[in-house]
Design a protein around this motif. Structure first.
Motif, PDB file in Angstrom:
ATOM      1  N   MET A 199       0.995  -1.088   0.062  1.00 40.92           N
ATOM      2  CA  MET A 199      -0.073   0.028  -0.134  1.00 40.92           C
ATOM      3  C   MET A 199       0.854   1.419  -0.265  1.00 40.92           C
ATOM      4  SD  MET A 199      -3.011   1.358   2.739  1.00 40.92           S
ATOM      5  CE  MET A 199      -3.496  -0.519   2.976  1.00 40.92           C
ATOM      6  N   ASP A 200       0.608   2.296  -0.768  1.00 43.38           N
ATOM      7  CA  ASP A 200       1.308   3.489  -0.707  1.00 43.38           C
ATOM      8  C   ASP A 200       0.535   4.521  -0.756  1.00 43.38           C
ATOM      9  OD1 ASP A 200       0.158   3.502  -3.306  1.00 43.38           O
ATOM     10  OD2 ASP A 200       2.006   3.388  -4.312  1.00 43.38           O
ATOM     11  N   LYS A 229      -7.482  -0.422   6.592  1.00 41.23           N
ATOM     12  CA  LYS A 229      -7.450  -1.841   6.748  1.00 41.23           C
ATOM     13  C   LYS A 229      -7.608  -2.168   5.230  1.00 41.23           C
ATOM     14  CE  LYS A 229     -10.858  -3.783   8.879  1.00 41.23           C
ATOM     15  NZ  LYS A 229     -12.203  -4.593   9.289  1.00 41.23           N
ATOM     16  N   LEU A 230      -6.477  -3.153   5.112  1.00 42.43           N
ATOM     17  CA  LEU A 230      -6.165  -3.949   3.808  1.00 42.43           C
ATOM     18  C   LEU A 230      -6.689  -5.393   4.231  1.00 42.43           C
ATOM     19  CD1 LEU A 230      -4.990  -4.508   0.939  1.00 42.43           C
ATOM     20  CD2 LEU A 230      -2.768  -4.639   2.081  1.00 42.43           C
ATOM     21  N   TRP A 231      -7.677  -5.900   3.429  1.00 43.34           N
ATOM     22  CA  TRP A 231      -8.064  -7.312   3.583  1.00 43.34           C
ATOM     23  C   TRP A 231      -7.260  -8.291   3.005  1.00 43.34           C
ATOM     24  CZ3 TRP A 231     -11.924  -8.947   6.522  1.00 43.34           C
ATOM     25  CH2 TRP A 231     -12.847  -8.187   7.143  1.00 43.34           C
ATOM     26  N   LEU A 232      -6.818  -9.171   3.756  1.00 53.75           N
ATOM     27  CA  LEU A 232      -5.753 -10.331   3.255  1.00 53.75           C
ATOM     28  C   LEU A 232      -6.457 -11.707   2.930  1.00 53.75           C
ATOM     29  CD1 LEU A 232      -2.872  -9.518   5.921  1.00 53.75           C
ATOM     30  CD2 LEU A 232      -3.376  -8.463   3.635  1.00 53.75           C
ATOM     31  N   GLY A 238      -7.678  -7.952  -0.839  1.00 48.97           N
ATOM     32  CA  GLY A 238      -7.107  -6.803  -1.620  1.00 48.97           C
ATOM     33  C   GLY A 238      -7.980  -5.553  -1.487  1.00 48.97           C
ATOM     34  N   ASP A 239      -9.038  -5.596  -1.073  1.00 50.10           N
ATOM     35  CA  ASP A 239      -9.890  -4.397  -0.687  1.00 50.10           C
ATOM     36  C   ASP A 239      -9.295  -3.399   0.314  1.00 50.10           C
ATOM     37  OD1 ASP A 239     -11.583  -5.236  -2.649  1.00 50.10           O
ATOM     38  OD2 ASP A 239     -13.176  -5.381  -1.409  1.00 50.10           O
ATOM     39  N   VAL A 240      -9.334  -2.240   0.296  1.00 46.76           N
ATOM     40  CA  VAL A 240      -8.943  -1.115   1.450  1.00 46.76           C
ATOM     41  C   VAL A 240     -10.069  -0.538   1.748  1.00 46.76           C
ATOM     42  CG1 VAL A 240      -7.403   0.776   1.755  1.00 46.76           C
ATOM     43  CG2 VAL A 240      -6.501  -1.148   0.472  1.00 46.76           C
ATOM     44  N   GLU A 241     -10.335  -0.317   3.191  1.00 47.26           N
ATOM     45  CA  GLU A 241     -11.368   0.372   3.617  1.00 47.26           C
ATOM     46  C   GLU A 241     -10.716   1.037   5.016  1.00 47.26           C
ATOM     47  OE1 GLU A 241     -14.051  -2.782   5.920  1.00 47.26           O
ATOM     48  OE2 GLU A 241     -14.119  -3.031   3.792  1.00 47.26           O
ATOM     49  N   TYR A 242     -11.741   1.966   5.648  1.00 44.81           N
ATOM     50  CA  TYR A 242     -11.171   2.578   6.825  1.00 44.81           C
ATOM     51  C   TYR A 242     -11.727   1.973   7.999  1.00 44.81           C
ATOM     52  CZ  TYR A 242     -10.108   6.592   4.000  1.00 44.81           C
ATOM     53  OH  TYR A 242      -9.775   7.484   3.005  1.00 44.81           O
ATOM     54  N   PHE A 243     -10.794   1.617   8.930  1.00 48.46           N
ATOM     55  CA  PHE A 243     -11.292   1.206  10.206  1.00 48.46           C
ATOM     56  C   PHE A 243     -11.540   2.194  11.116  1.00 48.46           C
ATOM     57  CE2 PHE A 243      -9.983  -0.198  14.550  1.00 48.46           C
ATOM     58  CZ  PHE A 243     -10.720  -1.361  14.827  1.00 48.46           C
ATOM     59  N   GLN A 244     -10.735   3.331  11.033  1.00 50.48           N
ATOM     60  CA  GLN A 244     -11.369   4.717  11.740  1.00 50.48           C
ATOM     61  C   GLN A 244     -11.080   5.670  10.900  1.00 50.48           C
ATOM     62  OE1 GLN A 244     -12.710   5.220  14.762  1.00 50.48           O
ATOM     63  NE2 GLN A 244     -12.922   3.007  15.069  1.00 50.48           N
ATOM     64  N   ASP A 245     -11.803   6.706  10.768  1.00 49.27           N
ATOM     65  CA  ASP A 245     -11.486   7.702   9.875  1.00 49.27           C
ATOM     66  C   ASP A 245     -11.734   9.156  10.775  1.00 49.27           C
ATOM     67  OD1 ASP A 245     -10.667   9.323   7.630  1.00 49.27           O
ATOM     68  OD2 ASP A 245     -12.795   8.962   6.687  1.00 49.27           O
ATOM     69  N   ASN A 246     -11.198  10.167  10.285  1.00 50.83           N
ATOM     70  CA  ASN A 246     -11.324  11.687  11.147  1.00 50.83           C
ATOM     71  C   ASN A 246     -11.087  11.385  12.600  1.00 50.83           C
ATOM     72  OD1 ASN A 246     -11.672  14.383  10.843  1.00 50.83           O
ATOM     73  ND2 ASN A 246     -13.948  14.056  11.289  1.00 50.83           N
ATOM     74  N   LEU A 247     -10.090  10.974  12.834  1.00 47.52           N
ATOM     75  CA  LEU A 247      -9.838  10.778  14.423  1.00 47.52           C
ATOM     76  C   LEU A 247      -9.586  12.162  14.876  1.00 47.52           C
ATOM     77  CD1 LEU A 247      -7.580   7.646  14.128  1.00 47.52           C
ATOM     78  CD2 LEU A 247      -9.810   7.845  15.316  1.00 47.52           C
ATOM     79  N   PRO A 248      -9.760  12.371  16.211  1.00 51.28           N
ATOM     80  CA  PRO A 248      -9.582  13.584  16.999  1.00 51.28           C
ATOM     81  C   PRO A 248      -7.958  13.629  17.403  1.00 51.28           C
ATOM     82  CG  PRO A 248     -10.657  11.866  18.619  1.00 51.28           C
ATOM     83  CD  PRO A 248     -10.615  11.276  17.157  1.00 51.28           C
TER      84      PRO A 248
END
Length: 355
Positions: A199-200, A229-232, A238-248
């Protein structure tokens, strides 16, 4: 006389204008849109739970990450390159090795070797006698500039981060001024001794942790203020999604426990000082030039460790508003004890959890 004063004032104004507009800055800013800071609210409301922690390793310079060894002792790397080990409770401290660099994230592999992400050396391995071997210091023809954190899968594969291809850790503030996404998530195969980029385009790639059964891997973006999160395995492989986004806050290292908790260390909460300028590269240059003459007020020291379950729900909210414990960069749990390190404090600490 008045004419000379006016001319002199005009020269000063012109000089300041040219300085603010043209004076070189040590970074190349890009535009990036970030959501508004959600703040410390609800499950992340401020508290002083971390003040109940016990200090250890006092006087040892910046013990950033802590790993549990097969000998049931704890290991950590220091700013001066030393790796020390100690018994639970922070006693019987002794030097184990010295990388000659800056050891950051570390884990033991199945063979009992200590695998280290060293800021200057890359990915290295140290056996039980202290012998060091460099596993990877480049990937796909590019230098690994800032190896930061790692985790090891059940088959021995090492997942680790290269935080930035532009700056070292002591230059991390430049990452916020610049916002260039040059961080990478890398994978080292011990059988083939090869390293690839998985991932880059990450904004200061930092903490790395594999999820249950190695189904996915999480990687923290410190400057991006999110966890990817990168699913293995499985249908999402191969999918990439957010485990947490816009953290404080700015997430640093992350570890996973068999109890199903991801421990995320936050060295600082978000300040918001630069965020209004994230979409305005030219104004960030001007702001930097102003800051070199009138340094902005830095946020006060703050301590925060958050425990998330595998669905991303907050299970533990450990904070220290007073700053007694601050700039926390790692947290690792052993039974009912949570050990944590810091890249600024000359001490570490431990906290007794409820489990």
């Amino acid at each position: 006389m008045l004419k000379k004063i006016v001319i002199g004032f005009g020269v000063i104004v012109l000089f300041l204008f040219l300085y603010l507009l043209l004076y070189p800055v040590p970074f190349e800013p890009v535009s990036w849109h970030q959501m508004e800071n959600p703040g410390l609210v609800e499950d992340l409301a401020p508290n002083n739970e971390l003040r109940n922690a016990t200090p250890i390793l006092e006087g040892y310079p910046q013990p950033e990450a802590i790993a549990l060894g097969p000998d049931n002792r704890l290991y950590t790397g220091l700013k001066d390159g030393r790796i020390i080990r100690f018994d639970h409770g922070g006693i019987n401290i002794e030097e184990f090795a010295n990388t000659g660099g800056r050891p950051l994230g570390m884990k033991f592999n199945q063979q009992g070797n200590l695998i280290i992400a060293d800021e200057y050396k890359g990915l290295i391995s140290i056996n039980s006698t202290g012998k060091m071997e460099v596993l990877a210091d480049s990937v796909e023809g590019t230098k690994i500039k800032l190896a930061d954190d790692l985790d090891i899968s059940s088959d021995g594969t090492i997942w680790f981060s290269d935080a930035s291809q532009r700056h070292h850790a002591d230059e991390v503030l430049m990452e916020f001024w610049e916002l260039q996404p040059t961080g990478r998530l890398l994978k080292y195969n011990p059988a083939t001794k090869s390293t690839i980029v998985e991932m880059d385009s990450l904004r200061f790639a930092n903490g790395v942790a594999l999820g249950p059964d190695d189904k996915y891997v999480l990687v923290n973006e410190t400057v991006g203020m999110r966890i990817k999160k990168l699913w293995l395995k499985g249908p999402k492989k191969g999918d990439v999604e957010y485990f947490q986004d816009n953290l404080p806050g700015y997430p640093d290292n992350i570890t996973y426990t068999e109890k199903g908790i991801f421990w995320v260390a936050f060295p600082s909460v978000r300040t918001g000082t630069l965020e209004p300028l994230y979409t305005k590269p030219m104004l960030r240059k001007i702001a930097y030039r102003v800051s070199s003459v009138f340094p902005p007020e830095m946020p006060p020291p703050y301590g925060m460790i958050i425990g998330y379950d595998t669905l991303g729900n907050v299970v533990y909210n450990l904070q220290d508003k007073s700053g007694l414990y601050h700039d926390i960069t790692s947290a690792v749990q052993t039974r009912d004890t949570l050990y944590f390190g810091s890249y600024k404090m000359n001490k570490a600490g431990y906290f007794l959890t409820s489990e």
